[in-house]
Design an enzyme around this catalytic site. Structure first.
Site, short mmCIF file in Angstrom:
data_model
loop_
_atom_site.label_atom_id
_atom_site.label_comp_id
_atom_site.label_asym_id
_atom_site.label_seq_id
_atom_site.Cartn_x
_atom_site.Cartn_y
_atom_site.Cartn_z
N CYS A 23 13.74 10.88 6.38
CA CYS A 23 13.59 10.44 7.78
C CYS A 23 14.87 10.65 8.57
O CYS A 23 14.82 10.98 9.75
CB CYS A 23 13.17 8.98 7.81
SG CYS A 23 14.27 7.93 6.84
N GLU A 40 9.91 16.38 14.63
CA GLU A 40 10.30 16.10 13.25
C GLU A 40 9.51 17.04 12.34
O GLU A 40 8.29 16.92 12.22
CB GLU A 40 9.99 14.65 12.89
CG GLU A 40 10.43 14.31 11.48
CD GLU A 40 10.09 12.89 11.07
OE1 GLU A 40 8.96 12.45 11.33
OE2 GLU A 40 10.96 12.23 10.48
N LYS A 96 0.88 -1.19 0.00
CA LYS A 96 0.00 0.00 0.00
C LYS A 96 0.91 1.23 0.00
O LYS A 96 1.46 1.63 1.03
CB LYS A 96 -0.86 -0.02 1.27
CG LYS A 96 -2.20 0.68 1.15
CD LYS A 96 -2.16 2.17 0.99
CE LYS A 96 -1.82 2.98 2.21
NZ LYS A 96 -1.62 4.41 1.85
N GLU A 101 9.40 1.33 10.84
CA GLU A 101 10.56 2.20 10.62
C GLU A 101 10.00 3.60 10.52
O GLU A 101 9.31 3.92 9.56
CB GLU A 101 11.29 1.79 9.37
CG GLU A 101 11.85 0.41 9.54
CD GLU A 101 12.50 -0.10 8.29
OE1 GLU A 101 12.08 -1.17 7.84
OE2 GLU A 101 13.36 0.60 7.79
P1 NAD Z 1 2.52 8.56 7.43
O1 NAD Z 1 2.77 7.80 8.67
O2 NAD Z 1 1.52 9.64 7.45
O3 NAD Z 1 2.08 7.57 6.26
C1 NAD Z 1 2.83 6.42 5.95
C2 NAD Z 1 1.90 5.39 5.36
O4 NAD Z 1 0.95 5.02 6.34
C3 NAD Z 1 1.12 5.89 4.14
O5 NAD Z 1 1.03 4.87 3.19
C4 NAD Z 1 -0.24 6.22 4.73
O6 NAD Z 1 -1.29 6.12 3.81
C5 NAD Z 1 -0.36 5.17 5.81
N1 NAD Z 1 -1.28 5.57 6.88
C6 NAD Z 1 -1.51 6.85 7.34
N2 NAD Z 1 -2.44 6.83 8.32
C7 NAD Z 1 -2.79 5.53 8.49
C8 NAD Z 1 -3.71 4.89 9.36
N3 NAD Z 1 -4.48 5.56 10.23
N4 NAD Z 1 -3.82 3.54 9.28
C9 NAD Z 1 -3.08 2.84 8.39
N5 NAD Z 1 -2.20 3.41 7.53
C10 NAD Z 1 -2.05 4.74 7.59
O7 NAD Z 1 3.96 9.08 6.95
P2 NAD Z 1 4.30 9.96 5.67
O8 NAD Z 1 3.83 11.35 5.94
O9 NAD Z 1 3.84 9.26 4.44
O10 NAD Z 1 5.89 9.88 5.66
C11 NAD Z 1 6.67 10.68 6.46
C12 NAD Z 1 7.13 9.91 7.68
O11 NAD Z 1 7.81 8.72 7.28
C13 NAD Z 1 8.14 10.69 8.50
O12 NAD Z 1 7.83 10.56 9.86
C14 NAD Z 1 9.46 9.99 8.19
O13 NAD Z 1 10.43 10.12 9.18
C15 NAD Z 1 9.01 8.58 8.01
N6 NAD Z 1 10.02 7.81 7.26
C16 NAD Z 1 10.78 6.90 7.95
C17 NAD Z 1 11.76 6.16 7.29
C18 NAD Z 1 12.59 5.14 8.02
O14 NAD Z 1 13.21 4.30 7.37
N7 NAD Z 1 12.65 5.18 9.34
C19 NAD Z 1 11.94 6.35 5.91
C20 NAD Z 1 11.15 7.28 5.24
C21 NAD Z 1 10.18 8.00 5.94
#
Ligand code: NAD
Length: 498
Positions: free
Chosen positions: A302, A400, A191, A267
């Site tokens: 991230c 962040e 997804k 992650e």
């Molecule tokens: P997000 O958590 O908003 O979304 C990530 C994914 O989760 C998306 O596919 C989203 O549709 C899904 N999602 C959102 N709400 C959900 C829910 N209630 N239930 C189930 N799924 C849900 O994150 P983002 O804004 O897409 O990405 C940014 C974040 O990702 C930052 O915090 C960044 O640090 C993190 N990130 C971490 C790494 C790592 O390897 N640690 C790498 C890249 C990004």
């Protein structure tokens, strides 16, 4: 590839067609209820295409297809060499379609097309190739039992792996999860983030072309609260690999507790510290890498080095260098190879970044940037921004922000720098700049982070695990260790007459 001009990229973007349906059981299909959502280019505000908005029924169909494929065994029980040759073909197909994949990510979420074409898309090909080459070189174990007993300790694929990914590195995050999971013999239901689903859909098509059997790799675009939650709660998903925010990572752990207790590998977020000691022999390089560490990918990384701790005696000179470097990272059209920073993914993220900047103006010293700007009168862009003299408790130093915003914090002693760096809920990455070898080891030992880079930033490779400590999560992508997430240990104990 690198020879393409701004006009070349624009012409290619004009000709681009988009895969905008879900990919389930080897076919592109509409969402069961026919629903779609707009996929918007943040650099222009234009709707690129309308993408299938999957819900629980579509996730059910994808998981069922993945399960059927797993049980059929064409992939899960294929010899590792057979999976290897298919994944090597996929790596080649990614290379053959590099410009298209780079454009999809750039148009979808605003990153520089040059970065997507030189870092993200080649990285995706490399990681598929790396896991393909690794998978037929991993041996299982035989336990040291006595005569009459032969105990095999095998690593077996789990079954259906759910993967939920963020928008900041769309193709690479899809790859980091699926390359390892597929190499190990699992079926995958991916997804992608609703902001950037296009490259994952094209990846699924390329995987099918490479020979990944029907149902083994499925992509369900849609929103987190619908498609993401349905995958997290699904009773027939054997493992959930998640990259995204800490808040949502915690939700996935709850989904697992409320459903089938599937292992969840989060992650999540970061607020990575970068420690510059006065004994660093090359402060120009340290400054250049510090600027790269925060402004690369518009700061939407991230592991972005968003907290810059500078020893007080070099602080003024170092901040001057950073201001000069920030000036060279002004945002521009993501399709222009001359641009140094792209567009912010969407309005919500832009507003969030600007909220931190506006609050920061009252609590810290804004030394450059700080404005939302347009390029050619359109798009969502934020200037490279530096705050100096940020207090340790300030949200600028703790939250962040996920944008091109750097917080500079002075320190006097090594102990003070380490204590401030570690006083965070996050522990994804950290950097240290020093010419003192003992200090480098001491500080690297003391920092709570999944990766500590010494005299560089954001060190990363296929050979080394990437992931965090504390609320940056505990999943690890990349390296052979990633395969642990997607396999179970199975003991087969054989009695024989000695
Ligand atoms: P997000 O958590 O908003 O979304 C990530 C994914 O989760 C998306 O596919 C989203 O549709 C899904 N999602 C959102 N709400 C959900 C829910 N209630 N239930 C189930 N799924 C849900 O994150 P983002 O804004 O897409 O990405 C940014 C974040 O990702 C930052 O915090 C960044 O640090 C993190 N990130 C971490 C790494 C790592 O390897 N640690 C790498 C890249 C990004």
């Amino acid at each position: 590839m690198l020879d393409l001009t701004h006009d070349d990229w624009k012409a290619r973007a004009e000709r681009l067609t988009f895969r905008n349906q879900a990919f389930i059981a080897g076919r592109f299909v509409d969402a069961a209820d026919g629903d779609r959502f707009d996929c918007i280019n943040p650099a222009t505000g234009e709707v690129l295409t309308r993408v299938a908005s999957c819900k629980a029924a579509d996730v059910d169909a994808a998981v069922a297809a993945a399960r059927r494929a797993f049980e059929a065994g064409h992939w899960s029980r294929a010899a590792p060499e057979a999976r290897k040759s298919v994944l090597l073909r996929l790596a080649e197909l990614i290379r053959a379609n590099l410009a298209e994949l780079a454009l999809l990510d750039s148009l979808d979420m605003g990153k520089l097309v040059t970065d997507a074409a030189t870092i993200d898309a080649p990285g995706s090909a490399h990681f598929f190739q790396w896991y393909a080459e690794a998978i037929d070189k991993i041996y299982d174990e035989v336990a040291p039992t006595g005569p009459g007993d032969l105990a095999l300790i095998r690593r077996v694929p789990l079954g259906v792996v759910g993967a939920v990914t963020p928008w900041n590195f769309p193709l690479d995050m899809a790859t980091w999860k699926s390359a390892a999971a597929l190499a190990a013999g699992n079926s995958v239901v991916l997804k992608p983030a609703e902001q950037s689903p296009l490259s994952a859909l094209r990846l699924a098509e390329l995987a099918a072309e490479a020979g990944v059997p029907e149902g083994v790799f499925n992509v369900v675009p849609g929103f987190g609260e619908t498609a993401g939650q349905a995958l997290g709660l699904h009773g027939d998903v054997d493992c959930l690999a998640f990259t995204g925010s800490t808040v949502v990572g915690k939700l996935f752990m709850q989904y697992a507790g409320r459903s089938n207790m599937k292992p969840v590998w989060p992650e999540t977020g970061g607020k990575s510290p970068n420690l510059i000691f006065a004994d660093c022999g090359n402060l120009d390089q340290a400054a250049e890498m510090a600027a790269f560490g925060i402004f690369f990918n518009q700061g939407e990384t991230c592991s972005a080095n968003s907290r810059l701790y500078v020893q007080r005696e070099i602080r003024d000179a170092f901040v001057e260098k950073m201001i000069a470097l920030a000036a060279a990272h002004q945002p521009g059209d993501p399709l222009d190879p001359a641009s140094k920073m792209g567009a912010i993914v969407d309005k919500a993220q832009t507003d969030r970044i600007m909220g931190f900047i506006e609050a920061g103006r009252r609590t810290a010293d804004l030394v450059c940037g700080g404005r939302q700007v347009t390029v050619g009168d359109r798009g969502l862009y934020v200037e490279p921004t530096i705050f100096d003299d940020v207090a340790h408790h300030d949200p600028l130093a703790r939250e962040e922000i996920f944008g091109p915003v750097l917080s500079v914090i002075p320190f006097d002693t090594e102990e003070e720098a380490v204590a401030m760096a570690n006083d965070s809920i996050y522990g994804l990455a950290a950097s240290v700049w020093t010419d003192d070898l003992s200090r480098a080891h001491r500080v690297a030992d003391a920092l709570h982070a999944g990766t500590v880079s010494v005299n560089t930033v954001d060190a990363l490779s296929a050979q080394t695990p990437f992931g965090g400590m504390k609320q940056s999560g505990f999943g690890r992508d990349l390296s052979l260790h990633s395969l642990d997430k997607y396999t179970a240990l199975k003991t087969v104990w054989i009695k024989y007459r000695p």
